[in-house]
Design an enzyme around this catalytic site. Structure first.
Site, short mmCIF file in Angstrom:
data_model
loop_
_atom_site.label_atom_id
_atom_site.label_comp_id
_atom_site.label_asym_id
_atom_site.label_seq_id
_atom_site.Cartn_x
_atom_site.Cartn_y
_atom_site.Cartn_z
N CYS A 96 0.18 5.04 6.91
CA CYS A 96 -0.47 4.86 8.22
C CYS A 96 0.51 4.20 9.20
O CYS A 96 0.97 3.07 8.95
CB CYS A 96 -1.73 4.02 8.07
N ARG A 142 -17.85 -3.31 17.97
CA ARG A 142 -17.05 -4.54 17.73
C ARG A 142 -15.71 -4.49 18.45
O ARG A 142 -14.92 -3.55 18.29
CB ARG A 142 -16.82 -4.74 16.22
N CYS A 202 -19.40 -6.94 3.72
CA CYS A 202 -18.72 -5.71 4.12
C CYS A 202 -17.43 -5.62 3.30
O CYS A 202 -16.84 -6.66 2.98
CB CYS A 202 -18.40 -5.75 5.61
N CYS A 214 -16.22 -9.78 5.66
CA CYS A 214 -15.62 -8.47 5.35
C CYS A 214 -14.36 -8.65 4.51
O CYS A 214 -13.42 -9.35 4.92
CB CYS A 214 -15.30 -7.74 6.66
N CYS A 225 -19.63 1.20 8.65
CA CYS A 225 -18.83 0.56 9.70
C CYS A 225 -17.63 1.47 9.89
O CYS A 225 -16.81 1.61 8.98
CB CYS A 225 -18.40 -0.83 9.25
N CYS A 262 0.23 0.46 10.32
CA CYS A 262 -0.19 -0.60 9.40
C CYS A 262 0.95 -1.43 8.80
O CYS A 262 1.86 -0.91 8.15
CB CYS A 262 -1.01 0.00 8.27
N CYS A 284 0.83 -1.21 0.00
CA CYS A 284 0.00 0.00 0.00
C CYS A 284 0.87 1.26 0.00
O CYS A 284 1.85 1.36 0.74
CB CYS A 284 -0.92 0.00 1.23
N1 SAM Z 1 -6.74 0.30 3.08
C1 SAM Z 1 -8.04 0.45 3.59
C2 SAM Z 1 -8.15 1.58 4.59
O1 SAM Z 1 -7.15 2.02 5.11
O2 SAM Z 1 -9.29 1.98 4.85
C3 SAM Z 1 -8.62 -0.81 4.20
C4 SAM Z 1 -7.74 -1.70 5.02
S1 SAM Z 1 -7.07 -1.00 6.52
C5 SAM Z 1 -5.91 -2.25 6.96
C6 SAM Z 1 -8.41 -1.13 7.67
C7 SAM Z 1 -8.20 -0.71 9.08
O3 SAM Z 1 -7.40 -1.67 9.77
C8 SAM Z 1 -7.49 0.58 9.36
O4 SAM Z 1 -8.29 1.71 9.20
C9 SAM Z 1 -7.12 0.41 10.83
O5 SAM Z 1 -8.17 0.90 11.65
C10 SAM Z 1 -7.00 -1.10 11.00
N2 SAM Z 1 -5.62 -1.50 11.31
C11 SAM Z 1 -4.58 -1.59 10.45
N3 SAM Z 1 -3.46 -1.97 11.08
C12 SAM Z 1 -3.78 -2.12 12.38
C13 SAM Z 1 -3.04 -2.47 13.55
N4 SAM Z 1 -1.73 -2.75 13.50
N5 SAM Z 1 -3.68 -2.54 14.72
C14 SAM Z 1 -5.00 -2.26 14.80
N6 SAM Z 1 -5.76 -1.90 13.73
C15 SAM Z 1 -5.15 -1.82 12.54
C1 DTB Z 2 -11.22 -2.82 11.42
O1 DTB Z 2 -11.62 -1.83 12.08
N1 DTB Z 2 -10.30 -3.67 11.85
C2 DTB Z 2 -10.01 -4.68 10.86
C3 DTB Z 2 -11.04 -4.34 9.74
N2 DTB Z 2 -11.66 -3.13 10.22
C4 DTB Z 2 -10.63 -4.25 8.35
C5 DTB Z 2 -8.59 -4.73 10.43
C6 DTB Z 2 -7.64 -4.98 11.57
C7 DTB Z 2 -6.28 -5.14 10.98
C8 DTB Z 2 -5.24 -5.51 12.02
C9 DTB Z 2 -3.88 -5.62 11.42
C10 DTB Z 2 -3.75 -6.68 10.37
O2 DTB Z 2 -4.21 -7.84 10.57
O3 DTB Z 2 -3.12 -6.42 9.33
FE1 SF4 Z 3 -2.92 1.19 3.32
FE2 SF4 Z 3 -2.82 0.07 5.71
FE3 SF4 Z 3 -3.27 2.65 5.51
FE4 SF4 Z 3 -5.18 0.89 4.69
S1 SF4 Z 3 -4.43 1.20 6.79
S2 SF4 Z 3 -4.48 2.74 3.62
S3 SF4 Z 3 -3.84 -0.75 3.93
S4 SF4 Z 3 -1.38 1.59 4.90
#
Ligand code: SAM
Ligand code: DTB
Ligand code: SF4
Length: 343
Positions: free
Chosen positions: A70, A273, A141, A110, A201, A73, A66
């Site tokens: 963030c 959730r 979702c 989802c 959501c 992430c 990506c």
């Molecule tokens: N790329 C899309 C976005 O950012 O909306 C969808 C996937 S993104 C991984 C979805 C959500 O996962 C993020 O908004 C964040 O809230 C959650 N997330 C990602 N990494 C995480 C982490 N290490 N711990 C907890 N939540 C995480």
């Molecule tokens: C949300 O709020 N939490 C989920 C889902 N929406 C997409 C993602 C959590 C991701 C945790 C880190 C990972 O597994 O990469």
């Molecule tokens: Fe990309 Fe992760 Fe940010 Fe979603 S949360 S936009 S997958 S870097």
């Protein structure tokens, strides 16, 4: 407030929507723990079966690579987390995973993609996934990043029930965590999702170094969306090695429970959730989260790239707590119900 008194009714109505000042939400956070839990449990029982927990299964349909930054992430290409960029899964593979999720007891599936925003050519196969997963009798979702005009409508047409798009943290802290977009960009996508008639959501992450007041700011922002989201994921940061937040201090587990309780009080009809971070969380803390009003979990041994308790462990936990799955014949509240007077 007297601890034995019922919490006051806070009527929402389309003409006079209830809004929450950050100070009011912060005051809930500051309550003695027992008073906060009592309020949250009281609100929870007014609106939900206190022993029912809805189960959503996640699948990463496009992992890694990506372009966003963030700080939490593992899928951001710029961090060395060991998560490589993989191509999108085939429609058949996704439908097969959804079939397994349903057989295990999930009611919602989802699909997550590591995109800043979906390209039109990538959206086409996702629309096919949505149609076919929905045809299995599951709620659908997707979380695909920011949407361009017209894309929310296409997803809705295909049968998407919920779009997940998190605000993640307080407005004033957002820029410390993500620099490649603004929280207003997120709000813009959420508005498009609403206009297309989908359920929202939307939640956030706690444990990223924010203050208690900033946690209150996140929850107030969510509660002040009109209507507030039908589904509110509260994620505990998973500290993934290689991400900028890998060495963040651990959050007091009771502070996480407080966040769930406050979300329940200010968004009474939402499904709250208990999301990422459950694998690292003790079962007694999870039980406190259910008592605080969490009534949904991610279910299945993976989130997107990190682990989640396996199905057997969750069955055992639910049995110990006398929790049952949500009856798919009685779906959770929709936006209309959230905006109805007296809720
Ligand atoms: N790329 C899309 C976005 O950012 O909306 C969808 C996937 S993104 C991984 C979805 C959500 O996962 C993020 O908004 C964040 O809230 C959650 N997330 C990602 N990494 C995480 C982490 N290490 N711990 C907890 N939540 C995480
Ligand atoms: C949300 O709020 N939490 C989920 C889902 N929406 C997409 C993602 C959590 C991701 C945790 C880190 C990972 O597994 O990469
Ligand atoms: Fe990309 Fe992760 Fe940010 Fe979603 S949360 S936009 S997958 S870097």
């Amino acid at each position: 407030m007297d601890t034995l008194e019922k919490p006051p009714h806070r009527p929402d109505s389309p003409s006079s929507p209830r809004s929450w000042a950050v100070d009011e939400v912060a005051a809930l956070f500051d309550l003695p723990f027992a008073d906060l839990m009592f309020q949250a449990q009281t609100v929870h029982r007014e609106h939900h079966d206190p022993n029912a927990v809805q189960r959503s299964t996640l699948l990463s349909i496009k992992t890694g690579g990506c372009p966003e930054d963030c700080g939490y992430c593992p899928q951001a290409a710029r961090y060395d987390t060991g998560v490589g960029s993989a191509p999108m899964l085939s429609v058949d593979a996704v439908v097969e995973a959804a079939r397994t999720a349903k057989a295990n007891g999930a009611t919602r599936f989802c699909m997550g993609a590591a995109w800043r925003s979906p390209k039109q050519r990538d959206l086409e196969p996702v629309l096919a996934m949505v149609r076919q997963v929905r045809a299995l009798g599951l709620e659908t979702c997707a979380t695909l990043g920011m949407l361009k005009p017209g894309q929310a409508g296409q997803l809705r047409e295909a049968g998407l029930d919920y779009y997940n798009h998190n605000l993640d943290t307080a407005p004033e802290f957002y820029g410390d965590i993500v620099s490649t977009r603004t929280q207003d960009d997120r709000l813009d996508t959420l508005a498009q999702v609403r206009s297309a008639g989908m359920n929202v959501c939307c939640g956030g992450i706690v444990g990223m170094g924010e203050t208690r007041r900033q946690r209150a700011g996140l929850i107030a922002t969510l509660a002040n969306l009109q209507p507030y989201p039908e589904s509110v994921p509260i994620n505990h940061l998973v500290r993934v090695p290689g991400t900028p937040l890998e060495n963040e201090d651990a959050l007091d587990p009771l502070e996480f429970v407080r966040t769930v309780a406050v979300a329940r009080i200010v968004m009474p009809r939402a499904m709250v959730r208990l999301s990422a971070g459950r694998e690292e969380m003790s079962e007694p803390v999870q039980a406190l989260c259910f008592l605080a009003g969490a009534n949904s979990v991610f279910y299945g041994d993976r989130l997107l790239t990190t682990g989640n308790p396996d199905v057997e462990r969750d069955h055992a936990l639910f049995a110990r707590l006398g929790i049952h799955g949500l009856d798919p014949a009685m779906p959770p509240a929709t936006a209309d119900a959230i905006l109805a007077p007296g809720t």
